[in-house]
Write an enzyme that holds these catalytic residues in place. Structure first.
Site, PDB file in Angstrom:
ATOM      1  N   LYS A 116       0.810  -1.216   0.000  1.00  0.00           N
ATOM      2  CA  LYS A 116       0.000   0.000   0.000  1.00  0.00           C
ATOM      3  C   LYS A 116       0.850   1.275   0.000  1.00  0.00           C
ATOM      4  O   LYS A 116       0.493   2.270  -0.651  1.00  0.00           O
ATOM      5  CB  LYS A 116      -0.951   0.015   1.203  1.00  0.00           C
ATOM      6  N   LYS A 158      -2.180   1.826   8.938  1.00  0.00           N
ATOM      7  CA  LYS A 158      -2.580   0.761   8.021  1.00  0.00           C
ATOM      8  C   LYS A 158      -1.445  -0.222   7.784  1.00  0.00           C
ATOM      9  O   LYS A 158      -0.284   0.166   7.706  1.00  0.00           O
ATOM     10  CB  LYS A 158      -3.003   1.350   6.670  1.00  0.00           C
ATOM     11  N   GLY A 165     -10.517  -4.525   4.467  1.00  0.00           N
ATOM     12  CA  GLY A 165     -10.902  -3.840   5.693  1.00  0.00           C
ATOM     13  C   GLY A 165     -10.125  -4.291   6.917  1.00  0.00           C
ATOM     14  O   GLY A 165     -10.380  -3.818   8.029  1.00  0.00           O
ATOM     15  N   LYS A 201      -3.503  10.400   6.941  1.00  0.00           N
ATOM     16  CA  LYS A 201      -4.506  11.258   7.549  1.00  0.00           C
ATOM     17  C   LYS A 201      -5.862  10.561   7.487  1.00  0.00           C
ATOM     18  O   LYS A 201      -6.232   9.999   6.461  1.00  0.00           O
ATOM     19  CB  LYS A 201      -4.573  12.595   6.798  1.00  0.00           C
ATOM     20  N   HIS A 208     -16.576   6.904   0.089  1.00  0.00           N
ATOM     21  CA  HIS A 208     -15.604   5.933  -0.416  1.00  0.00           C
ATOM     22  C   HIS A 208     -16.011   5.604  -1.855  1.00  0.00           C
ATOM     23  O   HIS A 208     -17.071   5.038  -2.097  1.00  0.00           O
ATOM     24  CB  HIS A 208     -15.607   4.673   0.440  1.00  0.00           C
ATOM     25  N   LYS A 237     -17.345  -3.244   3.379  1.00  0.00           N
ATOM     26  CA  LYS A 237     -18.499  -2.696   2.676  1.00  0.00           C
ATOM     27  C   LYS A 237     -19.762  -3.543   2.866  1.00  0.00           C
ATOM     28  O   LYS A 237     -19.698  -4.769   2.927  1.00  0.00           O
ATOM     29  CB  LYS A 237     -18.165  -2.588   1.183  1.00  0.00           C
ATOM     30  N   GLU A 275      -9.149   3.019  -5.660  1.00  0.00           N
ATOM     31  CA  GLU A 275     -10.081   3.500  -4.646  1.00  0.00           C
ATOM     32  C   GLU A 275      -9.669   4.866  -4.107  1.00  0.00           C
ATOM     33  O   GLU A 275      -8.482   5.164  -3.954  1.00  0.00           O
ATOM     34  CB  GLU A 275     -10.190   2.468  -3.516  1.00  0.00           C
ATOM     35  N   ARG A 292      -7.816  -7.395  -8.252  1.00  0.00           N
ATOM     36  CA  ARG A 292      -8.609  -8.627  -8.363  1.00  0.00           C
ATOM     37  C   ARG A 292     -10.027  -8.269  -8.744  1.00  0.00           C
ATOM     38  O   ARG A 292     -10.389  -7.097  -8.786  1.00  0.00           O
ATOM     39  CB  ARG A 292      -8.613  -9.345  -7.016  1.00  0.00           C
ATOM     40  N   VAL A 295     -15.832  -8.063  -4.790  1.00  0.00           N
ATOM     41  CA  VAL A 295     -17.109  -8.623  -4.350  1.00  0.00           C
ATOM     42  C   VAL A 295     -18.264  -7.903  -5.059  1.00  0.00           C
ATOM     43  O   VAL A 295     -19.231  -8.516  -5.491  1.00  0.00           O
ATOM     44  CB  VAL A 295     -17.262  -8.497  -2.819  1.00  0.00           C
TER      45      VAL A 295
END
Length: 450
Positions: A116, A158, A165, A201, A208, A237, A275, A292, A295
């Site tokens: 990330k 993160k 998530g 931040k 989102h 989500k 995203e 990928r 969902v």
């Protein structure tokens, strides 16, 4: 095109992939754990291989067992679905070394965007906006506290290898930081095998937004519009929709164009999402890429008429994209609701158990992607998703009404089994959602008010 594809996944996505393969004329092999040997995907497949016991680390995450199953059954390609090995660059490289096609981005792309922190640096080089962040990984709580003081609270810690998530924690005060840092670091080590973390931040109430991209091996990259994924619990989500509702004129187009630039900068191939967070002032920032099938991909399928799994297979087989950007048209509005085996009144606690009866909706422009059967056991070892209810209508108002009707038809019963269906109806009825003024804070505010 391939003659045989091994599907290295379970539940609704394994069945979803197998159905498209059947339509194309591709023979399917489902690699499953002992817990899924009688599942819907295994029954639908042309062949099955048990690759291990119920725990995912000994089955669906056992790369050697998956590879051997593919080789033993004559598969030419492996479709990893989502989760498990879907974004593992080592597994993608192992497939290539074994002479198998990995249906997803190349290993170097997975290594770049799956990290990330590295992904943020990559898209920044393409001019994409990002939130203030640590400009690399953070090696200690003391270093994290220093960076957080510069960025300004609240911040979010993160995991570099995080996803779905998982592996993140919000810090609102310096006092909380050492505890949250340790929690995220330890969780990341345990879940992802990589304890590295970074700081970003935290935006308290944002939209989102994710953009579906498709890219082939011939240098063509297109987007299929944006999806709103703001209705979340624990950063996961619950409801997704397309097109993006209730934003500034031209905002969706700007975000989609940024996603395409990011995909080109990373050398992306296949289906994936870029995203973003969109704040209340109309400022959007890239946060991550998911390499990928998602969902929530059916939402995009409903408004574009494209089969994203078919497009994944075509790209993996070396074919160029069938459409240019100008030929892609978004029609109407689509919503997806995830019906999970969880109890919203108990903090969305998972509720595994035996399903004694299951009724799912139908009717005009209603799609259900699931794997439920009467008498089946909902395993405790895996994700709690039972079914995805997807609807389409000419506009958002009609789509919401159709989804309300569809959710009212859901009836899944069994000892100890609870689902999110009723809670999802409450979300649809919430004034902020109806007016498309909701944010990632909506579910938390509803739970707090309850």
């Amino acid at each position: 095109m391939f003659t045989t594809v091994l599907i290295a996944n379970r539940g609704e996505i394994a069945l979803r992939i197998a159905r498209t393969c059947r339509e194309i004329g591709i023979r399917t092999v489902v690699a499953h754990s002992s817990a899924d040997k009688d599942g819907a995907a295994a029954r639908f497949a042309d062949e099955t291989v048990q690759i291990g016991p119920a725990p995912a680390r000994r089955s669906y995450l056992n790369a050697a067992a998956v590879l051997q199953a593919a080789l033993n059954t004559g598969a030419e390609a492996i479709h990893p679905g989502y989760g498990f090995l879907a974004e593992d660059p080592d597994f993608a490289e192992m497939c290539e070394d074994a002479g198998l096609v990995f249906i997803g981005p190349p290993a170097p792309v997975l290594a770049c965007l799956g990290d990330k922190a590295r992904a943020l640096g990559t898209v920044e080089s393409a001019g994409l906006p990002t939130l203030p962040w640590s400009r690399g990984t953070v090696g200690s709580a003391a270093e994290a506290r220093s960076i957080a003081a510069e960025i300004g609270y609240p911040v979010i810690i993160k995991a570099v290898a995080g996803g779905g998530g998982l592996g993140m924690g919000v810090v609102r005060t310096p006092h909380e930081l050492p505890r949250v840092y340790t929690q995220v670091h330890q969780a990341a080590t345990a879940v992802f095998g990589d304890g590295r973390v970074y700081l970003e931040k935290f935006v308290e109430a944002a939209r989102h937004v994710e953009v579906q991209v498709l890219a082939d091996r011939h240098g063509h990259v297109v987007h299929l519009g944006a999806r709103d994924c703001s209705v979340q619990r624990r950063h996961q989500k619950l409801i997704e929709e397309s097109p993006l509702p209730g934003t500034w004129t031209g905002m969706s187009e700007r975000i989609c164009e940024a996603a395409v630039r990011g995909a080109r900068a990373a050398g992306y191939v296949g289906a994936g999402t870029f995203e973003f967070l969109l704040d209340e002032n109309g400022v959007f920032s890239f946060i991550e890429a998911n390499c990928r099938i998602q969902v929530e991909h059916p939402v995009t399928e409903m408004v574009t008429g494209l089969d994203l799994v078919r497009e994944q297979l075509n790209v993996a087989a070396g074919h160029p994209l069938p459409l240019s950007q100008d030929e892609i048209v978004i029609r109407g509005a689509a919503l997806e609701c995830r019906v999970n085996a969880e109890d919203p009144t108990q903090g969305f606690r998972p509720c595994p158990g035996r399903v004694e009866s299951a009724a799912l909706p139908g009717g005009p422009f209603v799609r259900v992607d699931g794997y439920l059967d009467r008498g089946m056991n909902i395993p405790a070892e895996y994700d709690s998703l039972l079914a995805k209810i997807i609807v389409w209508a000419p506009d958002r108002e009609q789509a919401i009404a159709r989804m309300e009707r569809a959710l009212a038809e859901v009836a899944i019963d069994g000892p100890g089994v609870r689902t999110t269906a009723a809670f999802l109806q409450d979300v649809l009825a919430h004034p902020l959602f109806r007016d498309a003024k909701h944010s990632t804070a909506l579910v938390e505010s509803m739970i707090g008010a309850g």
